[in-house]
Write a protein that holds these residues in place. Sequence first.
Motif, PDB file in Angstrom:
ATOM      1  N   GLN A   7       0.847  -1.180   0.000  1.00  0.00           N
ATOM      2  CA  GLN A   7       0.000   0.000   0.000  1.00  0.00           C
ATOM      3  C   GLN A   7       0.888   1.237   0.000  1.00  0.00           C
ATOM      4  O   GLN A   7       2.066   1.182   0.368  1.00  0.00           O
ATOM      5  N   SER A   8       0.327   2.364  -0.415  1.00  0.00           N
ATOM      6  CA  SER A   8       1.128   3.578  -0.583  1.00  0.00           C
ATOM      7  C   SER A   8       1.836   3.998   0.693  1.00  0.00           C
ATOM      8  O   SER A   8       2.962   4.503   0.656  1.00  0.00           O
ATOM      9  N   GLU A   9       1.199   3.756   1.858  1.00  0.00           N
ATOM     10  CA  GLU A   9       1.812   4.172   3.126  1.00  0.00           C
ATOM     11  C   GLU A   9       2.960   3.253   3.546  1.00  0.00           C
ATOM     12  O   GLU A   9       3.630   3.521   4.556  1.00  0.00           O
ATOM     13  N   GLU A  10       3.213   2.186   2.774  1.00  0.00           N
ATOM     14  CA  GLU A  10       4.312   1.272   3.103  1.00  0.00           C
ATOM     15  C   GLU A  10       5.563   1.563   2.287  1.00  0.00           C
ATOM     16  O   GLU A  10       6.477   0.737   2.196  1.00  0.00           O
ATOM     17  N   PHE A  11       5.627   2.762   1.719  1.00  0.00           N
ATOM     18  CA  PHE A  11       6.798   3.167   0.945  1.00  0.00           C
ATOM     19  C   PHE A  11       8.076   3.071   1.761  1.00  0.00           C
ATOM     20  O   PHE A  11       9.092   2.536   1.291  1.00  0.00           O
ATOM     21  N   GLU A  12       8.086   3.615   2.961  1.00  0.00           N
ATOM     22  CA  GLU A  12       9.302   3.632   3.770  1.00  0.00           C
ATOM     23  C   GLU A  12       9.764   2.217   4.104  1.00  0.00           C
ATOM     24  O   GLU A  12      10.970   1.923   4.085  1.00  0.00           O
ATOM     25  N   ALA A  13       8.843   1.339   4.412  1.00  0.00           N
ATOM     26  CA  ALA A  13       9.221  -0.040   4.721  1.00  0.00           C
ATOM     27  C   ALA A  13       9.863  -0.712   3.510  1.00  0.00           C
ATOM     28  O   ALA A  13      10.868  -1.424   3.633  1.00  0.00           O
ATOM     29  N   ALA A  14       9.286  -0.466   2.329  1.00  0.00           N
ATOM     30  CA  ALA A  14       9.829  -1.064   1.105  1.00  0.00           C
ATOM     31  C   ALA A  14      11.199  -0.500   0.770  1.00  0.00           C
ATOM     32  O   ALA A  14      12.126  -1.249   0.430  1.00  0.00           O
ATOM     33  N   LEU A  15      11.345   0.818   0.855  1.00  0.00           N
ATOM     34  CA  LEU A  15      12.616   1.435   0.505  1.00  0.00           C
ATOM     35  C   LEU A  15      13.701   1.050   1.506  1.00  0.00           C
ATOM     36  O   LEU A  15      14.854   0.797   1.119  1.00  0.00           O
ATOM     37  N   SER A  16      13.381   0.996   2.775  1.00  0.00           N
ATOM     38  CA  SER A  16      14.369   0.620   3.783  1.00  0.00           C
ATOM     39  C   SER A  16      14.902  -0.788   3.534  1.00  0.00           C
ATOM     40  O   SER A  16      16.109  -1.036   3.657  1.00  0.00           O
ATOM     41  N   LEU A  17      14.018  -1.701   3.158  1.00  0.00           N
ATOM     42  CA  LEU A  17      14.454  -3.058   2.851  1.00  0.00           C
ATOM     43  C   LEU A  17      15.357  -3.074   1.619  1.00  0.00           C
ATOM     44  O   LEU A  17      16.401  -3.738   1.603  1.00  0.00           O
ATOM     45  N   SER A  18      14.994  -2.325   0.587  1.00  0.00           N
ATOM     46  CA  SER A  18      15.819  -2.256  -0.624  1.00  0.00           C
ATOM     47  C   SER A  18      17.180  -1.645  -0.321  1.00  0.00           C
ATOM     48  O   SER A  18      18.218  -2.127  -0.800  1.00  0.00           O
ATOM     49  N   GLU A  19      17.201  -0.569   0.456  1.00  0.00           N
ATOM     50  CA  GLU A  19      18.470   0.087   0.807  1.00  0.00           C
ATOM     51  C   GLU A  19      19.398  -0.884   1.531  1.00  0.00           C
ATOM     52  O   GLU A  19      20.606  -0.941   1.255  1.00  0.00           O
ATOM     53  N   TYR A  20      18.847  -1.638   2.466  1.00  0.00           N
ATOM     54  CA  TYR A  20      19.672  -2.572   3.234  1.00  0.00           C
ATOM     55  C   TYR A  20      20.175  -3.708   2.343  1.00  0.00           C
ATOM     56  O   TYR A  20      21.364  -4.061   2.374  1.00  0.00           O
ATOM     57  N   ALA A  21      19.278  -4.284   1.547  1.00  0.00           N
ATOM     58  CA  ALA A  21      19.630  -5.455   0.750  1.00  0.00           C
ATOM     59  C   ALA A  21      20.615  -5.132  -0.361  1.00  0.00           C
ATOM     60  O   ALA A  21      21.513  -5.928  -0.663  1.00  0.00           O
ATOM     61  N   PHE A  22      20.456  -3.949  -0.986  1.00  0.00           N
ATOM     62  CA  PHE A  22      21.288  -3.605  -2.140  1.00  0.00           C
ATOM     63  C   PHE A  22      22.374  -2.576  -1.815  1.00  0.00           C
ATOM     64  O   PHE A  22      23.043  -2.074  -2.713  1.00  0.00           O
ATOM     65  N   LYS A  23      22.503  -2.252  -0.524  1.00  0.00           N
ATOM     66  CA  LYS A  23      23.610  -1.435  -0.023  1.00  0.00           C
ATOM     67  C   LYS A  23      23.701  -0.071  -0.704  1.00  0.00           C
ATOM     68  O   LYS A  23      24.714   0.282  -1.301  1.00  0.00           O
ATOM     69  N   TYR A  24      22.619   0.685  -0.648  1.00  0.00           N
ATOM     70  CA  TYR A  24      22.620   2.057  -1.141  1.00  0.00           C
ATOM     71  C   TYR A  24      21.738   2.893  -0.226  1.00  0.00           C
ATOM     72  O   TYR A  24      21.049   2.368   0.652  1.00  0.00           O
ATOM     73  N   LYS A  25      21.770   4.208  -0.415  1.00  0.00           N
ATOM     74  CA  LYS A  25      20.981   5.110   0.418  1.00  0.00           C
ATOM     75  C   LYS A  25      20.346   6.173  -0.457  1.00  0.00           C
ATOM     76  O   LYS A  25      20.987   6.742  -1.344  1.00  0.00           O
TER      77      LYS A  25
END
Length: 390
Positions: A7-25
Amino acid sequence: MEIRQLQSEEFEAALSLSEYAFKYKVAGEDRVEARQKFRPERVWGVFEDGVLGAQLTLLPLQVYIQGKVFPMGGIAGVSTWPENRRQGLVAKLLSHTLQTMNESGQTLSFLHPFLIPFYRKFGWEVYCEYKKYSIPVDKFPRKTEIQGRVKRDSAALEILERLYSRFATEYNGTLERDQEWWKHRVLDAETHHGVFYSELGEPEGYVLYKIVQNELIIDEFIYLNEQARQGLWTFLANHDSMITGASLKLVPSDDILPYLLPDPRIPQENYPYFMARIVNARTFIENFTFQSLNSLESRTLYIEDEQAPWNNGLWLWSVNAEGAATFERLDSEKAAADLSCTIGALTVILLGYKRPAELAKYGQLNASSSGLDWLEEVIPQAKTALFDFF
């Protein structure tokens, strides 16, 4: 455990997981822009007690197969928290995504693997590779006098689109690009383009490139004929006072540029690239055009596909004199099959990456003598490529 679209309000959760997994910010204005571009309906997640544990993005794309457009599900951004790894979350996501693609009519799926053996377990197989060249400036193709000229950074996007489409349809597995893809995935402020025009003013090829640390970084080199190829290389060679060499990536595997160089001894490599998977074998085969035969002929094929039960099992495969196929499920056992292979092997055979006889030689296709001869006859020769990344 729950698998659902975000859902749209889960943007931060999705991005935080991507940042951690793919090592970027992603920070500041870039994060604001990322939020604006967030398409939650394209992201599927596994939730435990309401917490996002793993995710992937499913892109609704289309690819050229035999010059026709086929719907394809592009899988990207597969990620999970380290504490959730090796618990089968990604496996459950992939299985769910296969079902989703099948229900939506996406007969193919592509992905760029972080680990090829992992995705092979789920039916994806390498379907294309690319060449990469590093060419010192003193080994560039010879400059030639041609009828025509190159115009730099002035062509409308429609011209690039038209040239790309004509070139891409010569291969199986290339993307059909829409304008959004061009603007956000292909072109950027640092990318230059040069378009070759014939003496009559017809666009016949283009090159996308950057100049980075005295080197030409060539992202795409598209040409419709030899005159355009030579004209574009002459244009690039005219940068010789500014650069030390050129780097070319995502060059189709059938390219013969080194042979055409004055000195072909340049650094070069072949790199296995994307993986592909047939999602629905019946729909894909019945929309495929085979080599025409003298009469209607049939063989039985057993497909091994544990992840997609609608493919798994024995099929009667018929091809008529016009090259059209029917594919009908049978109830007999595997032992009765003329041909037997995994869904991954079937995918690369139909796309043209590997020939049936080649896979049979190395035990990737089990076939009777007549079955193998028939399959070699009906599968058209083809070549595969992909010029994009997702």
